[in-house]
Scaffold this active site. Sequence first.
Site, PDB file in Angstrom:
ATOM      1  N   ASN A 133       0.927  -1.203   0.117  1.00  0.00           N
ATOM      2  CA  ASN A 133      -0.115  -0.161   0.060  1.00  0.00           C
ATOM      3  C   ASN A 133       0.973   1.464   0.020  1.00  0.00           C
ATOM      4  OD1 ASN A 133       0.770  -0.965   2.708  1.00  0.00           O
ATOM      5  ND2 ASN A 133      -0.782   0.701   3.540  1.00  0.00           N
ATOM      6  N   ILE A 134       0.399   2.212  -0.877  1.00  0.00           N
ATOM      7  CA  ILE A 134       0.881   3.542  -0.766  1.00  0.00           C
ATOM      8  C   ILE A 134      -0.160   4.580  -0.636  1.00  0.00           C
ATOM      9  CG2 ILE A 134       2.361   5.163  -2.277  1.00  0.00           C
ATOM     10  CD1 ILE A 134       3.831   2.616  -1.993  1.00  0.00           C
ATOM     11  N   GLU A 135       0.065   5.669   0.451  1.00  0.00           N
ATOM     12  CA  GLU A 135      -0.681   6.732   0.788  1.00  0.00           C
ATOM     13  C   GLU A 135       0.282   8.066   0.522  1.00  0.00           C
ATOM     14  OE1 GLU A 135      -2.210   3.869   4.626  1.00  0.00           O
ATOM     15  OE2 GLU A 135      -0.965   5.831   4.826  1.00  0.00           O
ATOM     16  N   GLU A 160      -3.001  -4.658  -3.046  1.00  0.00           N
ATOM     17  CA  GLU A 160      -3.564  -5.906  -4.096  1.00  0.00           C
ATOM     18  C   GLU A 160      -3.527  -5.141  -5.539  1.00  0.00           C
ATOM     19  OE1 GLU A 160      -6.113  -6.912  -0.462  1.00  0.00           O
ATOM     20  OE2 GLU A 160      -5.114  -5.281  -1.339  1.00  0.00           O
ATOM     21  N   CYS A 210     -10.190  -5.594   1.099  1.00  0.00           N
ATOM     22  CA  CYS A 210     -11.275  -4.791   1.287  1.00  0.00           C
ATOM     23  C   CYS A 210     -12.546  -4.753   0.072  1.00  0.00           C
ATOM     24  CB  CYS A 210     -11.083  -3.261   1.364  1.00  0.00           C
ATOM     25  SG  CYS A 210     -10.080  -2.634   0.250  1.00  0.00           S
ATOM     26  N   CYS A 236     -10.701  -3.626  -3.102  1.00  0.00           N
ATOM     27  CA  CYS A 236      -9.786  -4.529  -3.742  1.00  0.00           C
ATOM     28  C   CYS A 236     -10.384  -5.818  -4.309  1.00  0.00           C
ATOM     29  CB  CYS A 236      -8.700  -5.000  -2.832  1.00  0.00           C
ATOM     30  SG  CYS A 236      -7.595  -3.804  -2.366  1.00  0.00           S
TER      31      CYS A 236
END
Length: 296
Positions: free
Chosen positions: A88-90, A103, A128, A131
């Site tokens: 994950n990237i935020e 994913e 989630c 995804c």
Amino acid sequence: MQDRFLKSIAKLPEPLATAIVPLLDKDFAGHIDAQQLAELQAASKMELNELLLALLPIAAALARPPISQFHVGAIAKGKSGDIYMGANIELPGEALFHSVHAEQSAISHAWLSGESIIEDIIVNASPCGHCRQFINELVDGGKVNIHLPDQATAPLSHYLPYAFGPSDLDVTEPLLSKQQQTLTLDSNDPMIIEGLDHAGLSYAPYTKAYASVVLETKDGATYCGRYAENAAFNPSMQPMQMALSTMARHNRDFSEINRAVLIESSKGVISLVGAAMDALHSVAAVELEHIVVEPE
């Protein structure tokens, strides 16, 4: 070995840790080919599914979650037998919809690497709804096996019953099917040529907004992303986010971005320029070059 994997290695069984350390050199960006995977399996004496789950801490080490501080790692296993890690990237200060889910990161990694079918998704937290919908866009998406720690393996159709997907909108060539749009521009600029190639391979059956992003770092390296639409629209993956995810996997700092180019078709019913600019400006002080191309 890259420093970002030091804590992850400590979580692995010793035989696996010893076997994988040589792979985690400065060039490692989350891809392990089928032969390397077989060697890891032999060295660790693990069943394949057990091994894939054990590798999740390595995938999670690729994450950049400055908002949630929650590291999610995912692995996509292609029909080729290769595995592709993602995380994950935020984006700091930006709306949460700019985030990249693990994913999505793993699937886009496989797509950019030329995989046409993904058979398995391994992830350290239950996918989630966003995804699940993204996975459902894939070729035979409902049949993709989902592997989670301490849970029985089940196909996506178990997690997303009565799914809405590409076929409901009369799309017969889902994500990862070979896409080939002809987008041409008279240019000798290597970044633009690279971007045109990726835009031609992008997946935009709902808006025809075929697009790509190419990011160049100060040392001349380039990182690409393609647009990947989704039948439910919101889970679509923007090309800027895909390019940033690619950079993160390669352990590059976003402040190293020296140039950014968005190429998109003039025939799209939407434009990605606003979203791309917002994402870019959250991580780098670089102006976005926006090139609109007439498709043939």
